[in-house]
Design a protein around this motif. Structure first.
Motif, mmCIF file in Angstrom:
data_model
loop_
_atom_site.group_PDB
_atom_site.id
_atom_site.type_symbol
_atom_site.label_atom_id
_atom_site.label_comp_id
_atom_site.label_asym_id
_atom_site.label_seq_id
_atom_site.Cartn_x
_atom_site.Cartn_y
_atom_site.Cartn_z
ATOM 1 N N LYS A 1 0.843 -1.199 0.000
ATOM 2 C CA LYS A 1 0.000 0.000 0.000
ATOM 3 C C LYS A 1 0.873 1.240 0.000
ATOM 4 C CE LYS A 1 -0.312 -0.283 5.003
ATOM 5 N NZ LYS A 1 -1.110 -0.187 6.192
ATOM 6 N N ASP B 1 -7.815 3.472 7.148
ATOM 7 C CA ASP B 1 -8.013 2.216 7.874
ATOM 8 C C ASP B 1 -8.448 1.118 6.916
ATOM 9 O OD1 ASP B 1 -7.433 3.406 10.309
ATOM 10 O OD2 ASP B 1 -9.535 3.751 10.826
ATOM 11 N N GLY B 2 -7.949 -0.093 7.170
ATOM 12 C CA GLY B 2 -8.394 -1.288 6.464
ATOM 13 C C GLY B 2 -9.203 -2.135 7.434
ATOM 14 N N THR C 1 -11.591 -5.699 8.442
ATOM 15 C CA THR C 1 -11.650 -7.145 8.245
ATOM 16 C C THR C 1 -12.969 -7.618 7.651
ATOM 17 O OG1 THR C 1 -12.406 -7.494 10.508
ATOM 18 C CG2 THR C 1 -10.019 -7.625 10.105
ATOM 19 N N VAL D 1 -8.176 -7.976 4.449
ATOM 20 C CA VAL D 1 -8.664 -6.621 4.164
ATOM 21 C C VAL D 1 -9.814 -6.699 3.158
ATOM 22 C CG1 VAL D 1 -8.049 -4.311 3.347
ATOM 23 C CG2 VAL D 1 -6.364 -5.692 4.575
ATOM 24 N N HIS D 2 -11.009 -6.217 3.579
ATOM 25 C CA HIS D 2 -12.198 -6.292 2.735
ATOM 26 C C HIS D 2 -12.832 -4.927 2.451
ATOM 27 C CE1 HIS D 2 -12.014 -10.603 2.886
ATOM 28 N NE2 HIS D 2 -11.960 -10.566 4.202
ATOM 29 N N VAL E 1 -11.858 -0.341 2.890
ATOM 30 C CA VAL E 1 -10.919 0.692 3.324
ATOM 31 C C VAL E 1 -11.602 2.060 3.261
ATOM 32 C CG1 VAL E 1 -8.802 -0.532 2.628
ATOM 33 C CG2 VAL E 1 -9.930 1.007 1.003
#
Length: 117
Positions: free
Chosen positions: A71, A80-81, A83, A111-112, A114
């Motif tokens: 990233k 922020d990422g 779950t 990561v699903h 952001v």
């Protein structure tokens, strides 16, 4: 135009076109546009890229779901990422302004979604 003038013009055009240097396509992290938060499907800015200004509730839409292996935060904000989709679940990473790094595999695959913090 006289034949001689045509020949000189043709030589000038050919000579000028020979000076053109092909543009190099950006590679790796350099593909991330300024002012965006970018995720890559491989380490070191490799693979597919997805870039954001507002975030994504579902990274499947950008074809990078559970594949955030690197990233680069080219914004002035924290990102922020999550779950889970729709910014739910836990925050699995927080990325500060200017941060560019590889993401550990155990984090990258969780990561699903952001968004800016």
């Amino acid at each position: 135009m006289k034949l001689r003038e045509l020949a000189v013009t043709a030589l000038l055009v050919l000579g000028m076109s020979g000076l053109a240097v092909p543009a190099q396509a950006a590679a790796g992290y350099d593909r991330c546009p300024n002012g965006h938060f970018c995720l890559f499907s491989a380490a070191n800015g490799g693979g597919r890229i997805a870039y954001f200004r507002l975030g994504s509730t579902d990274l499947r839409l950008q074809n990078i779901d559970a594949q955030a292996y690197s990233k680069w935060n080219r914004t002035g904000r924290y990102w922020d990422g999550f779950t889970e989709y729709n910014y739910r679940g836990g925050v699995i990473f927080r990325s500060g302004p200017g941060q560019q790094l590889n993401v550990p595999a155990d984090v990258a695959t969780q990561v699903h979604s952001v968004k800016p913090a």
